[in-house]
Design a protein around this motif. Structure first.
Motif, PDB file in Angstrom:
ATOM      1  N   ARG A 174      44.782  18.955  26.715  1.00  0.00           N
ATOM      2  CA  ARG A 174      45.172  17.573  26.758  1.00  0.00           C
ATOM      3  C   ARG A 174      46.564  17.606  27.636  1.00  0.00           C
ATOM      4  O   ARG A 174      47.038  16.888  28.545  1.00  0.00           O
ATOM      5  N   LEU A 175      47.257  19.059  27.617  1.00  0.00           N
ATOM      6  CA  LEU A 175      48.513  19.134  28.344  1.00  0.00           C
ATOM      7  C   LEU A 175      48.318  19.125  29.908  1.00  0.00           C
ATOM      8  O   LEU A 175      48.996  18.346  30.647  1.00  0.00           O
ATOM      9  N   ASP A 176      46.897  19.850  30.142  1.00  0.00           N
ATOM     10  CA  ASP A 176      46.675  19.726  31.697  1.00  0.00           C
ATOM     11  C   ASP A 176      46.166  18.483  32.035  1.00  0.00           C
ATOM     12  O   ASP A 176      46.613  18.000  33.234  1.00  0.00           O
ATOM     13  N   THR A 207      46.913  18.916  14.377  1.00  0.00           N
ATOM     14  CA  THR A 207      45.511  18.674  14.234  1.00  0.00           C
ATOM     15  C   THR A 207      44.370  19.356  15.427  1.00  0.00           C
ATOM     16  O   THR A 207      43.152  19.065  15.424  1.00  0.00           O
ATOM     17  N   GLN A 208      45.106  19.935  16.195  1.00  0.00           N
ATOM     18  CA  GLN A 208      44.381  20.244  17.355  1.00  0.00           C
ATOM     19  C   GLN A 208      44.233  21.973  17.567  1.00  0.00           C
ATOM     20  O   GLN A 208      45.392  22.448  17.086  1.00  0.00           O
ATOM     21  N   THR A 209      43.372  22.405  18.146  1.00  0.00           N
ATOM     22  CA  THR A 209      43.417  23.827  18.583  1.00  0.00           C
ATOM     23  C   THR A 209      44.268  24.226  19.732  1.00  0.00           C
ATOM     24  O   THR A 209      44.514  23.327  20.233  1.00  0.00           O
ATOM     25  N   LEU A 210      44.438  25.305  19.888  1.00  0.00           N
ATOM     26  CA  LEU A 210      45.220  25.719  21.097  1.00  0.00           C
ATOM     27  C   LEU A 210      44.554  25.458  22.524  1.00  0.00           C
ATOM     28  O   LEU A 210      45.164  24.953  23.206  1.00  0.00           O
ATOM     29  N   GLN A 211      43.228  25.527  22.405  1.00  0.00           N
ATOM     30  CA  GLN A 211      42.300  25.161  23.550  1.00  0.00           C
ATOM     31  C   GLN A 211      42.556  23.503  23.805  1.00  0.00           C
ATOM     32  O   GLN A 211      42.748  23.070  24.696  1.00  0.00           O
TER      33      GLN A 211
END
Length: 193
Positions: free
Chosen positions: A86-88, A77-81
């Motif tokens: 979120r990962l950062d 449901t999320q874009t790459l950005q």
């Protein structure tokens, strides 16, 4: 920095021993230059994978190591950005249980104007000002996140099931993340304008 085949030809020519045995236009040197250029470019590409903000090829491995996507955000449901952000936020999370920590997390989740209300003034007494709120002692374990902008509300339709709410709204991702990060002895309330 873009590196060309000519750069590698010049570099390898400069490393040759002096004398007539080798020359800069040797087929071995000219033939090795494209391979070295590609290896250099690939190394530059892989350096971007070290940082969770710029990773693309290894983002699935990063997310697996960090336990993402979690129950707060459904897969796909999320874009790459958004995934990188979120990962950062998860990798570079500096913990804390103060108000600034939660406001920073809300800003990272796209709610930079959020505020927090705490109910830690204690119970209302005879000597309290008339403008003070009436709280019991249990309210010291509650705190409220005031979202900055109205969230789109979804209304029940004729085709919905009977157990569907008449109206629902909210940012489920932000609520889930903040609820996971809040101290275990506290309760978070979310207020939407």
């Amino acid at each position: 920095m873009d590196v060309t085949d000519d750069d590698y030809i010049n570099l390898m020519s400069a490393l040759l021993p002096p004398g007539p045995a080798w020359s800069a236009d040797d087929p071995a040197i000219i033939g090795a230059a494209p391979s070295l250029r590609r290896a250099h470019q690939r190394a530059d590409d892989l350096m971007l994978e070290v940082d969770p903000r710029t990773t693309t090829e290894l983002i699935n491995r990063w997310e697996t190591c960090c336990g993402l996507p979690d129950e707060c955000i459904p897969t796909g449901t999320q874009t790459l950005q958004q995934r990188q952000n979120r990962l950062d936020a998860k990798v570079n999370l500096i913990g804390g249980i103060n108000e600034r920590f939660y406001l920073d997390q809300l800003a990272a989740l796209g709610k930079p104007g959020a505020t927090i209300t705490r109910y830690n003034k204690g119970p209302f007494k005879c000597t309290s000002a008339c403008t003070e709120a009436v709280y019991s002692t249990e309210w010291r374990y509650y705190w409220q996140v005031n979202m900055p902008a109205a969230t789109d509300a979804t209304w029940m339709t004729c085709t919905d099931d009977c157990d569907t709410p008449v109206r629902y709204w909210g940012d489920t991702v932000a609520e889930c993340v903040i609820s996971k990060l809040c101290p275990s002895h506290t309760y978070v309330l979310f207020k939407y304008p």
